[in-house]
Design a protein around this motif. Sequence first.
Motif, PDB file in Angstrom:
ATOM      1  N   THR A 172       0.833  -1.200   0.000  1.00 45.67           N
ATOM      2  CA  THR A 172       0.000   0.000   0.000  1.00 45.67           C
ATOM      3  C   THR A 172       0.873   1.258   0.000  1.00 45.67           C
ATOM      4  O   THR A 172       2.102   1.173   0.066  1.00 45.67           O
ATOM      5  CB  THR A 172      -0.928   0.016   1.223  1.00 45.67           C
ATOM      6  N   GLY A 173       0.224   2.420  -0.035  1.00 44.60           N
ATOM      7  CA  GLY A 173       0.956   3.682  -0.065  1.00 44.60           C
ATOM      8  C   GLY A 173       1.923   3.840   1.090  1.00 44.60           C
ATOM      9  O   GLY A 173       2.979   4.464   0.949  1.00 44.60           O
ATOM     10  N   THR A 174       1.589   3.267   2.226  1.00 41.45           N
ATOM     11  CA  THR A 174       2.485   3.354   3.377  1.00 41.45           C
ATOM     12  C   THR A 174       3.791   2.607   3.118  1.00 41.45           C
ATOM     13  O   THR A 174       4.858   3.010   3.599  1.00 41.45           O
ATOM     14  CB  THR A 174       1.792   2.809   4.638  1.00 41.45           C
ATOM     15  N   ALA A 175       3.741   1.524   2.350  1.00 41.20           N
ATOM     16  CA  ALA A 175       4.964   0.803   1.983  1.00 41.20           C
ATOM     17  C   ALA A 175       5.836   1.667   1.076  1.00 41.20           C
ATOM     18  O   ALA A 175       7.066   1.709   1.224  1.00 41.20           O
ATOM     19  CB  ALA A 175       4.617  -0.511   1.288  1.00 41.20           C
ATOM     20  N   ALA A 176       5.214   2.370   0.116  1.00 39.15           N
ATOM     21  CA  ALA A 176       5.979   3.273  -0.746  1.00 39.15           C
ATOM     22  C   ALA A 176       6.551   4.430   0.057  1.00 39.15           C
ATOM     23  O   ALA A 176       7.668   4.898  -0.199  1.00 39.15           O
ATOM     24  CB  ALA A 176       5.088   3.794  -1.874  1.00 39.15           C
TER      25      ALA A 176
ATOM     26  N   SER B 209       1.867   0.532  -5.302  1.00 41.45           N
ATOM     27  CA  SER B 209       2.033   1.939  -4.947  1.00 41.45           C
ATOM     28  C   SER B 209       3.216   2.611  -5.637  1.00 41.45           C
ATOM     29  O   SER B 209       4.359   2.153  -5.527  1.00 41.45           O
ATOM     30  CB  SER B 209       2.185   2.060  -3.429  1.00 41.45           C
ATOM     31  N   PRO B 210       2.945   3.713  -6.343  1.00 40.77           N
ATOM     32  CA  PRO B 210       3.984   4.422  -7.092  1.00 40.77           C
ATOM     33  C   PRO B 210       5.116   4.945  -6.215  1.00 40.77           C
ATOM     34  O   PRO B 210       4.902   5.438  -5.106  1.00 40.77           O
ATOM     35  CB  PRO B 210       3.206   5.581  -7.737  1.00 40.77           C
ATOM     36  N   PHE B 211       6.341   4.858  -6.770  1.00 42.07           N
ATOM     37  CA  PHE B 211       7.565   5.306  -6.099  1.00 42.07           C
ATOM     38  C   PHE B 211       8.523   5.799  -7.178  1.00 42.07           C
ATOM     39  O   PHE B 211       8.617   5.194  -8.248  1.00 42.07           O
ATOM     40  CB  PHE B 211       8.189   4.126  -5.342  1.00 42.07           C
TER      41      PHE B 211
ATOM     42  N   VAL C 288      11.780  17.748  -7.497  1.00 41.89           N
ATOM     43  CA  VAL C 288      11.507  16.748  -6.459  1.00 41.89           C
ATOM     44  C   VAL C 288      12.410  15.532  -6.676  1.00 41.89           C
ATOM     45  O   VAL C 288      12.516  15.013  -7.787  1.00 41.89           O
ATOM     46  CB  VAL C 288      10.028  16.319  -6.487  1.00 41.89           C
ATOM     47  N   ASP C 289      13.052  15.065  -5.601  1.00 40.92           N
ATOM     48  CA  ASP C 289      13.999  13.955  -5.707  1.00 40.92           C
ATOM     49  C   ASP C 289      13.404  12.597  -5.371  1.00 40.92           C
ATOM     50  O   ASP C 289      13.815  11.574  -5.923  1.00 40.92           O
ATOM     51  CB  ASP C 289      15.202  14.206  -4.792  1.00 40.92           C
ATOM     52  N   LEU C 290      12.475  12.569  -4.443  1.00 40.92           N
ATOM     53  CA  LEU C 290      11.831  11.316  -4.055  1.00 40.92           C
ATOM     54  C   LEU C 290      10.339  11.581  -3.882  1.00 40.92           C
ATOM     55  O   LEU C 290       9.950  12.583  -3.270  1.00 40.92           O
ATOM     56  CB  LEU C 290      12.385  10.787  -2.728  1.00 40.92           C
ATOM     57  N   ALA C 291       9.518  10.700  -4.419  1.00 42.92           N
ATOM     58  CA  ALA C 291       8.077  10.838  -4.247  1.00 42.92           C
ATOM     59  C   ALA C 291       7.443   9.464  -4.172  1.00 42.92           C
ATOM     60  O   ALA C 291       7.971   8.484  -4.699  1.00 42.92           O
ATOM     61  CB  ALA C 291       7.461  11.645  -5.391  1.00 42.92           C
ATOM     62  N   TYR C 292       6.312   9.421  -3.506  1.00 44.44           N
ATOM     63  CA  TYR C 292       5.552   8.178  -3.393  1.00 44.44           C
ATOM     64  C   TYR C 292       4.078   8.510  -3.450  1.00 44.44           C
ATOM     65  O   TYR C 292       3.659   9.655  -3.225  1.00 44.44           O
ATOM     66  CB  TYR C 292       5.889   7.436  -2.091  1.00 44.44           C
ATOM     67  N   SER C 293       3.277   7.491  -3.761  1.00 44.64           N
ATOM     68  CA  SER C 293       1.841   7.683  -3.801  1.00 44.64           C
ATOM     69  C   SER C 293       1.165   6.344  -3.523  1.00 44.64           C
ATOM     70  O   SER C 293       1.776   5.430  -2.960  1.00 44.64           O
ATOM     71  CB  SER C 293       1.403   8.267  -5.153  1.00 44.64           C
ATOM     72  N   CYS C 294      -0.109   6.255  -3.907  1.00 44.87           N
ATOM     73  CA  CYS C 294      -0.863   5.012  -3.736  1.00 44.87           C
ATOM     74  C   CYS C 294      -1.695   4.779  -4.988  1.00 44.87           C
ATOM     75  O   CYS C 294      -1.760   5.637  -5.868  1.00 44.87           O
ATOM     76  CB  CYS C 294      -1.758   5.095  -2.495  1.00 44.87           C
ATOM     77  N   SER C 295      -2.349   3.660  -5.056  1.00 45.52           N
ATOM     78  CA  SER C 295      -3.142   3.335  -6.247  1.00 45.52           C
ATOM     79  C   SER C 295      -4.631   3.598  -6.057  1.00 45.52           C
ATOM     80  O   SER C 295      -5.367   3.717  -7.037  1.00 45.52           O
ATOM     81  CB  SER C 295      -2.926   1.859  -6.619  1.00 45.52           C
ATOM     82  N   GLN C 296      -5.100   3.724  -4.805  1.00 48.71           N
ATOM     83  CA  GLN C 296      -6.537   3.646  -4.532  1.00 48.71           C
ATOM     84  C   GLN C 296      -7.246   4.989  -4.403  1.00 48.71           C
ATOM     85  O   GLN C 296      -8.396   5.043  -4.007  1.00 48.71           O
ATOM     86  CB  GLN C 296      -6.780   2.835  -3.247  1.00 48.71           C
TER      87      GLN C 296
ATOM     88  N   VAL D 247       8.732  14.076  -1.225  1.00 50.74           N
ATOM     89  CA  VAL D 247       7.357  14.578  -1.242  1.00 50.74           C
ATOM     90  C   VAL D 247       6.329  13.444  -1.216  1.00 50.74           C
ATOM     91  O   VAL D 247       6.444  12.467  -1.956  1.00 50.74           O
ATOM     92  CB  VAL D 247       7.127  15.461  -2.497  1.00 50.74           C
ATOM     93  N   ASP D 248       5.336  13.611  -0.352  1.00 50.23           N
ATOM     94  CA  ASP D 248       4.189  12.702  -0.257  1.00 50.23           C
ATOM     95  C   ASP D 248       3.127  13.177  -1.240  1.00 50.23           C
ATOM     96  O   ASP D 248       2.601  14.284  -1.110  1.00 50.23           O
ATOM     97  CB  ASP D 248       3.651  12.745   1.184  1.00 50.23           C
ATOM     98  N   THR D 249       2.818  12.349  -2.251  1.00 49.94           N
ATOM     99  CA  THR D 249       1.776  12.701  -3.227  1.00 49.94           C
ATOM    100  C   THR D 249       0.627  11.681  -3.188  1.00 49.94           C
ATOM    101  O   THR D 249      -0.047  11.458  -4.191  1.00 49.94           O
ATOM    102  CB  THR D 249       2.348  12.793  -4.654  1.00 49.94           C
ATOM    103  N   VAL D 250       0.405  11.086  -2.032  1.00 51.88           N
ATOM    104  CA  VAL D 250      -0.586  10.016  -1.907  1.00 51.88           C
ATOM    105  C   VAL D 250      -1.974  10.476  -2.344  1.00 51.88           C
ATOM    106  O   VAL D 250      -2.679   9.759  -3.057  1.00 51.88           O
ATOM    107  CB  VAL D 250      -0.606   9.461  -0.461  1.00 51.88           C
ATOM    108  N   THR D 251      -2.382  11.657  -1.930  1.00 51.69           N
ATOM    109  CA  THR D 251      -3.734  12.120  -2.241  1.00 51.69           C
ATOM    110  C   THR D 251      -3.736  13.145  -3.366  1.00 51.69           C
ATOM    111  O   THR D 251      -4.736  13.810  -3.614  1.00 51.69           O
ATOM    112  CB  THR D 251      -4.420  12.662  -0.966  1.00 51.69           C
ATOM    113  N   SER D 252      -2.623  13.303  -4.040  1.00 52.11           N
ATOM    114  CA  SER D 252      -2.591  14.259  -5.154  1.00 52.11           C
ATOM    115  C   SER D 252      -2.391  13.607  -6.516  1.00 52.11           C
ATOM    116  O   SER D 252      -2.904  14.109  -7.521  1.00 52.11           O
ATOM    117  CB  SER D 252      -1.517  15.339  -4.929  1.00 52.11           C
TER     118      SER D 252
END
Length: 382
Positions: free
Chosen positions: A81-85, A218-220, A200-208, A182-187
């Motif tokens: 899930t996004g938390t893993a990313a 989850s995107p990374f 931005v050098d590092l970013a993560y998100s989620c699929s849901q 940067v956290d882009t989970v909800t964006s």
Amino acid sequence: MTQTISINDKQRLQLAPLEMPNRLLLGPGPSNAHPDVLQAMNKKPVGHLDPTFLALMDEIQSLLRYVWQTENPLTIAVSGTGTAAMEATIANSVEPGDVVLIGVSGYFGNRLVDMAGRYGADVRTITKPWGQVFSLEELRTAVETHRPAILALVHAETSTGARQPLEGVGELCSEFDCLLLVDTVTSLGGVPIFLDAWGVDLAYSCSQKGLGCPPGASPFTMSARAMEKLQQRQNKVANWYLDMTLLGKYWGQERVYHHTAPINLYYALREALRLVAEEGLANCWQRHQKNVEYLWEGLEDLGLKLHVEREFRLPTLTTVCIPEGVDGKAVARQLLNEYNIEIGGGLGELAGKVWRVGLMGINSRKESVDQLLGALRQVLPH
């Protein structure tokens, strides 16, 4: 002599085939998945090293670069899930003793603090009341003071519905030779994002959420600067499963086995990303903005106040102030039980003070808003 052990049937359940309610998911996530995404997820699985699956992984990588507006070679979907990313960004970028400066203005800023501390970071924080954002001047002062190796910010704070502006922050980090995480989970998929242009050098998100896909892939992404820091580490990444020096060999040209990927979830993610590309990123962003403005207008017509200043509100998630004397949990429960509509409650400092209403992915449409507003008119005290 073989010992005979009798089978304990205490936990043996006799169940009917699974049935689940058909909810309209207007909380902070998950959102409803597009029918095409669900259909894709039900395709027959193949092996995780099958040539057709490896080609699908390449498609996911390209489409993730598109929705994030980046050319980063190491752009993948983490099996989790996004938390893993989220943890993957920390695990791969933080070395023990690194000064990590984290902007905390909500629940998920605090989660970054907890994670970074567990990986041995020297964590420093700057804070804002929940629902507010940091100015570039405030960030400059903090970076000048703490001289961090990493500055971590939540672009879309899921607990507050606030959007942190990122213009100019990458240049600031470059000036002080620190990485921007940067956290882009909800964006992702619903809010304009330009990772490369913003530095931005590092970013993560989620699929849901904005992508409208079931959770679990989850995107990374990592920039060249972040990769250089990873390659120069003194010690191995402390989390084996999320180590990008290993995962990069599975997603890259070498195709070295790392783990059994959640194959059908990657089918779903590929299809969700295909739908975003088909709609066009600019159109997708505009749709989310148009529909949330319609929601804001409708909520205000009901006499409800919104928590975040309009300029910094997310088009994907809106925090609605619970009126005095109204039982927020009872309203949410009634919406769920009587109208099959899910909305979220507040987290942390906003617990009991706001509802969180998501309009993400396929759910960002006028019909969803009308359905919610109609139900609220019935449920709220007159």
